[in-house]
Design a protein around this motif. Structure first.
Motif, mmCIF file in Angstrom:
data_model
loop_
_atom_site.group_PDB
_atom_site.id
_atom_site.type_symbol
_atom_site.label_atom_id
_atom_site.label_comp_id
_atom_site.label_asym_id
_atom_site.label_seq_id
_atom_site.Cartn_x
_atom_site.Cartn_y
_atom_site.Cartn_z
ATOM 1 N N PHE A 42 64.855 22.193 37.583
ATOM 2 C CA PHE A 42 65.928 22.094 36.595
ATOM 3 C C PHE A 42 65.447 22.409 35.182
ATOM 4 O O PHE A 42 66.244 22.705 34.302
ATOM 5 C CB PHE A 42 66.546 20.691 36.616
ATOM 6 C CG PHE A 42 67.244 20.380 37.904
ATOM 7 C CD1 PHE A 42 68.577 20.725 38.083
ATOM 8 C CD2 PHE A 42 66.564 19.780 38.952
ATOM 9 C CE1 PHE A 42 69.225 20.468 39.284
ATOM 10 C CE2 PHE A 42 67.203 19.512 40.158
ATOM 11 C CZ PHE A 42 68.531 19.861 40.320
ATOM 12 N N THR A 43 64.126 22.349 34.950
ATOM 13 C CA THR A 43 63.598 22.556 33.597
ATOM 14 C C THR A 43 62.717 23.792 33.478
ATOM 15 O O THR A 43 62.561 24.324 32.386
ATOM 16 C CB THR A 43 62.776 21.331 33.153
ATOM 17 O OG1 THR A 43 61.646 21.193 34.026
ATOM 18 C CG2 THR A 43 63.619 20.068 33.157
ATOM 19 N N ASN A 44 62.107 24.214 34.584
ATOM 20 C CA ASN A 44 61.176 25.346 34.595
ATOM 21 C C ASN A 44 60.026 25.168 33.597
ATOM 22 O O ASN A 44 59.564 26.137 32.994
ATOM 23 C CB ASN A 44 61.909 26.664 34.337
ATOM 24 C CG ASN A 44 62.789 27.051 35.493
ATOM 25 O OD1 ASN A 44 62.364 27.040 36.640
ATOM 26 N ND2 ASN A 44 64.039 27.381 35.192
ATOM 27 N N LEU A 45 59.549 23.938 33.429
ATOM 28 C CA LEU A 45 58.420 23.693 32.530
ATOM 29 C C LEU A 45 57.095 24.144 33.158
ATOM 30 O O LEU A 45 56.233 24.674 32.462
ATOM 31 C CB LEU A 45 58.341 22.208 32.159
ATOM 32 C CG LEU A 45 59.477 21.669 31.295
ATOM 33 C CD1 LEU A 45 59.350 20.170 31.110
ATOM 34 C CD2 LEU A 45 59.507 22.382 29.949
ATOM 35 N N MET A 46 56.930 23.925 34.450
ATOM 36 C CA MET A 46 55.680 24.290 35.124
ATOM 37 C C MET A 46 55.641 25.754 35.515
ATOM 38 O O MET A 46 54.569 26.358 35.550
ATOM 39 C CB MET A 46 55.466 23.427 36.370
ATOM 40 C CG MET A 46 55.140 21.983 36.060
ATOM 41 S SD MET A 46 54.672 21.077 37.533
ATOM 42 C CE MET A 46 56.214 20.278 37.929
ATOM 43 N N ALA A 47 56.774 26.329 35.836
ATOM 44 C CA ALA A 47 56.834 27.717 36.290
ATOM 45 C C ALA A 47 58.272 28.214 36.215
ATOM 46 O O ALA A 47 59.214 27.425 36.185
ATOM 47 C CB ALA A 47 56.339 27.819 37.732
ATOM 48 N N ASP A 48 58.400 29.539 36.206
ATOM 49 C CA ASP A 48 59.715 30.152 36.388
ATOM 50 C C ASP A 48 59.884 30.293 37.898
ATOM 51 O O ASP A 48 59.386 31.234 38.515
ATOM 52 C CB ASP A 48 59.782 31.514 35.705
ATOM 53 C CG ASP A 48 61.090 32.241 35.980
ATOM 54 O OD1 ASP A 48 61.998 31.638 36.597
ATOM 55 O OD2 ASP A 48 61.197 33.413 35.595
ATOM 56 N N TRP A 49 60.544 29.331 38.503
ATOM 57 C CA TRP A 49 60.614 29.243 39.962
ATOM 58 C C TRP A 49 61.378 30.393 40.598
ATOM 59 O O TRP A 49 61.178 30.688 41.774
ATOM 60 C CB TRP A 49 61.218 27.899 40.367
ATOM 61 C CG TRP A 49 60.338 26.759 39.969
ATOM 62 C CD1 TRP A 49 60.519 25.920 38.902
ATOM 63 C CD2 TRP A 49 59.120 26.358 40.581
ATOM 64 N NE1 TRP A 49 59.480 25.019 38.834
ATOM 65 C CE2 TRP A 49 58.615 25.261 39.861
ATOM 66 C CE3 TRP A 49 58.400 26.814 41.686
ATOM 67 C CZ2 TRP A 49 57.429 24.615 40.192
ATOM 68 C CZ3 TRP A 49 57.213 26.166 42.025
ATOM 69 C CH2 TRP A 49 56.739 25.093 41.283
ATOM 70 N N THR A 50 62.225 31.054 39.836
ATOM 71 C CA THR A 50 63.027 32.131 40.426
ATOM 72 C C THR A 50 62.168 33.317 40.862
ATOM 73 O O THR A 50 62.579 34.077 41.740
ATOM 74 C CB THR A 50 64.120 32.611 39.454
ATOM 75 O OG1 THR A 50 63.510 33.092 38.253
ATOM 76 C CG2 THR A 50 65.096 31.486 39.133
ATOM 77 N N ILE A 51 60.971 33.485 40.281
ATOM 78 C CA ILE A 51 60.126 34.617 40.690
ATOM 79 C C ILE A 51 59.577 34.433 42.103
ATOM 80 O O ILE A 51 59.118 35.389 42.716
ATOM 81 C CB ILE A 51 58.966 34.881 39.692
ATOM 82 C CG1 ILE A 51 57.959 33.735 39.702
ATOM 83 C CG2 ILE A 51 59.502 35.157 38.307
ATOM 84 C CD1 ILE A 51 56.683 34.027 38.952
ATOM 85 N N TYR A 52 59.632 33.202 42.616
ATOM 86 C CA TYR A 52 59.144 32.929 43.969
ATOM 87 C C TYR A 52 60.234 33.069 45.026
ATOM 88 O O TYR A 52 59.990 32.822 46.200
ATOM 89 C CB TYR A 52 58.552 31.519 44.048
ATOM 90 C CG TYR A 52 57.341 31.328 43.164
ATOM 91 C CD1 TYR A 52 56.105 31.815 43.548
ATOM 92 C CD2 TYR A 52 57.445 30.661 41.949
ATOM 93 C CE1 TYR A 52 54.993 31.653 42.740
ATOM 94 C CE2 TYR A 52 56.334 30.479 41.138
ATOM 95 C CZ TYR A 52 55.119 30.977 41.538
ATOM 96 O OH TYR A 52 54.020 30.812 40.741
ATOM 97 N N LEU A 53 61.423 33.440 44.609
ATOM 98 C CA LEU A 53 62.546 33.553 45.545
ATOM 99 C C LEU A 53 62.700 35.004 45.993
ATOM 100 O O LEU A 53 62.861 35.909 45.166
ATOM 101 C CB LEU A 53 63.837 33.073 44.875
ATOM 102 C CG LEU A 53 65.070 32.981 45.756
ATOM 103 C CD1 LEU A 53 64.883 31.934 46.855
ATOM 104 C CD2 LEU A 53 66.291 32.642 44.909
ATOM 105 N N ALA A 54 62.638 35.217 47.290
ATOM 106 C CA ALA A 54 62.796 36.565 47.829
ATOM 107 C C ALA A 54 64.210 37.072 47.531
ATOM 108 O O ALA A 54 65.182 36.320 47.674
ATOM 109 C CB ALA A 54 62.535 36.576 49.331
ATOM 110 N N PRO A 55 64.346 38.339 47.111
ATOM 111 C CA PRO A 55 65.671 38.884 46.797
ATOM 112 C C PRO A 55 66.661 38.773 47.953
ATOM 113 O O PRO A 55 67.869 38.681 47.722
ATOM 114 C CB PRO A 55 65.390 40.347 46.454
ATOM 115 C CG PRO A 55 63.968 40.362 46.006
ATOM 116 C CD PRO A 55 63.280 39.295 46.820
#
Length: 137
Positions: A42-55
């Motif tokens: 919800f905050t993306n402080l540790m990482a941009d989590w969306t880059i780990y999501l397969a298209p």
């Protein structure tokens, strides 16, 4: 000797000493880590989590990647809380979740190092399941 006596003496070593310590360490890690990582979706402080999501995920689920990450965060928080209160079931939930993450990373074709790390975590979650007292209900 009764089967219940055999069963209780056979499981006793897992509930004492090093087995108990291993159980507590694994339960703590598999409670805290999913909750922290879930909250970070919800905050993306540790990482941009969306880059780990397969298209392919956004083509199957027609939502923005960040919205999917919000759902992922909720699942991770629930998984961590489940490990805290029902470790035998929660550990299996975490193992299945990690398997899904590994598949996603392999489909993505990147972050193979993260997939390997998550495989190690999956094995740890299965070890927690084996160390957890009680039966699945």
């Amino acid at each position: 000797m009764e089967s219940s006596t055999i069963r209780s003496t056979a499981t006793r070593p897992l509930l004492e000493g090093p087995g108990r310590q291993a159980f507590l360490l694994l339960r703590t890690v598999f409670t805290v880590a999913p909750i922290l990582f879930g909250l970070d979706k919800f905050t993306n402080l540790m990482a941009d989590w969306t880059i780990y999501l397969a298209p392919v995920a956004t083509s199957v689920i027609p939502l923005p990647a960040q919205t999917i990450m919000y759902a992922v965060g909720v699942v991770e928080i629930v998984a961590g809380l489940t490990v805290a209160f029902r470790p035998r079931f929660g550990s299996l939930l975490v193992a299945v979740w990690l398997f899904g993450i590994i598949i996603n990373l392999l489909v993505l074709g990147a972050f193979f190092d993260v997939a390997l790390r998550d495989f190690g975590l999956l094995v740890g979650a299965l070890a927690l399941n084996r160390l957890s007292p009680g039966k699945l209900r």
